[in-house]
Design an enzyme around this catalytic site. Structure first.
Site, PDB file in Angstrom:
ATOM      1  N   HIS A   1      -3.429  -4.702   1.919  1.00 12.63           N
ATOM      2  CA  HIS A   1      -2.785  -4.965   3.215  1.00 12.63           C
ATOM      3  C   HIS A   1      -2.779  -6.471   3.501  1.00 12.63           C
ATOM      4  O   HIS A   1      -3.716  -6.975   4.118  1.00 12.63           O
ATOM      5  CB  HIS A   1      -3.561  -4.257   4.331  1.00 12.63           C
ATOM      6  CG  HIS A   1      -3.321  -2.793   4.414  1.00 12.63           C
ATOM      7  ND1 HIS A   1      -2.458  -2.229   5.320  1.00 12.63           N
ATOM      8  CD2 HIS A   1      -3.822  -1.773   3.692  1.00 12.63           C
ATOM      9  CE1 HIS A   1      -2.441  -0.916   5.166  1.00 12.63           C
ATOM     10  NE2 HIS A   1      -3.271  -0.612   4.172  1.00 12.63           N
TER      11      HIS A   1
ATOM     12  N   CYS B   1       0.835  -1.211   0.000  1.00 17.35           N
ATOM     13  CA  CYS B   1       0.000   0.000   0.000  1.00 17.35           C
ATOM     14  C   CYS B   1       0.869   1.260   0.000  1.00 17.35           C
ATOM     15  O   CYS B   1       1.526   1.545  -0.985  1.00 17.35           O
ATOM     16  CB  CYS B   1      -0.991  -0.061   1.153  1.00 17.35           C
ATOM     17  SG  CYS B   1      -2.441   0.916   0.828  1.00 17.35           S
TER      18      CYS B   1
ATOM     19  N   GLU C   1      -1.159  -8.045   5.624  1.00 17.52           N
ATOM     20  CA  GLU C   1      -0.892  -8.350   7.037  1.00 17.52           C
ATOM     21  C   GLU C   1      -2.155  -8.293   7.890  1.00 17.52           C
ATOM     22  O   GLU C   1      -2.127  -8.661   9.049  1.00 17.52           O
ATOM     23  CB  GLU C   1       0.166  -7.370   7.581  1.00 17.52           C
ATOM     24  CG  GLU C   1      -0.322  -5.970   7.912  1.00 17.52           C
ATOM     25  CD  GLU C   1      -0.631  -5.082   6.701  1.00 17.52           C
ATOM     26  OE1 GLU C   1      -0.589  -5.577   5.564  1.00 17.52           O
ATOM     27  OE2 GLU C   1      -0.943  -3.907   6.918  1.00 17.52           O
TER      28      GLU C   1
HETATM   29  N1  GLN Z   1      -3.524   6.433   0.647  1.00 16.86           N
HETATM   30  C1  GLN Z   1      -2.286   6.178   1.294  1.00 16.86           C
HETATM   31  C2  GLN Z   1      -1.149   6.937   0.645  1.00 16.86           C
HETATM   32  O1  GLN Z   1      -1.313   7.544  -0.367  1.00 16.86           O
HETATM   33  C3  GLN Z   1      -1.983   4.697   1.304  1.00 16.86           C
HETATM   34  C4  GLN Z   1      -3.036   3.967   2.098  1.00 16.86           C
HETATM   35  C5  GLN Z   1      -2.553   2.759   2.804  1.00 16.86           C
HETATM   36  O2  GLN Z   1      -1.354   2.506   2.957  1.00 16.86           O
HETATM   37  N2  GLN Z   1      -3.498   2.017   3.313  1.00 16.86           N
HETATM   38  O3  GLN Z   1      -0.069   6.923   1.156  1.00 16.86           O
END
Ligand code: GLN
Length: 196
Positions: free
Chosen positions: A170, A79, A172
């Site tokens: 995610h 992410c 995890e």
């Molecule tokens: N929207 C977040 C970003 O741009 C990432 C979101 C996340 O890690 N769950 O950093």
């Protein structure tokens, strides 16, 4: 014996540590750049990439992270971590660590679907992986050496380029540790190569 670190400046750190441990491998939270020397692979967790970047700069981590990549050690960005790894970001002139040959768009699943879950087939990993997306980015373009591991609604959400692994979601936050296990295997193989 290998040891995997989780960058612990911000974000979902404890869950990643638990997931690595569930794979039978030692995991540590990385709070100082000197600790990078102790580990064989690094997970960059989800959270907020701009906040994480600020802390990377504040604690003088950037050169050490780039050096870690240069040494061929595996890195897994989830992410926000995927955003940190990408060489190109939609709408931004500069990257963060900028080592994986992908172009990533932030928050790209739209506001209406801020968070959702999807069962995904991930190549070489799992038939049915319960993926949790939270304001997730996705991979818009991937270089020729990037292997696409998974798409969701025609969008690339997991990919690997040699030592680098990245996903939009995610891994995890579920009890399925298959993707973490895949990264553990990458780290073991890289360590093996270094010893030969
Ligand atoms: N929207 C977040 C970003 O741009 C990432 C979101 C996340 O890690 N769950 O950093």
């Amino acid at each position: 014996m290998i040891k995997i670190g989780v960058l612990a400046l911000q974000g979902a750190v404890r869950e990643h540590i638990r997931s690595v441990e569930a794979c039978g491998v030692e995991a540590i939270a990385i709070k100082r750049k000197e600790q990078l020397e102790e580990i064989d692979g690094l997970i960059l967790p989800g959270g907020e990439s701009t906040a994480m970047r600020r802390l990377i700069d504040k604690y003088d981590f950037m050169d050490a992270l780039k050096q870690f990549a240069k040494e061929g050690k595996p890195m897994f960005g989830t992410c926000a971590g995927l955003i940190l790894l990408a060489k190109n970001l939609v709408g931004y002139n500069e990257s963060h660590i900028g080592v994986m040959d992908i172009k990533v768009e932030r928050n790209s699943f739209g506001r209406q679907v801020d968070s959702f879950e999807a069962d995904l087939a991930i190549k070489d990993v799992a038939e049915n992986f319960p993926a949790v997306f939270i304001r997730a980015p996705h991979i818009v373009e991937a270089g020729e050496n990037v292997e696409i591991l998974c798409k969701h609604n025609d969008r690339i959400v997991a990919a690997r380029e040699g030592q680098f692994l990245g996903c939009s979601f995610h891994p995890e936050l579920t009890e399925n540790h298959d993707l973490t296990a895949y990264f553990v295997k990458m780290v073991k193989e890289a360590k093996q190569k270094q010893l030969v």
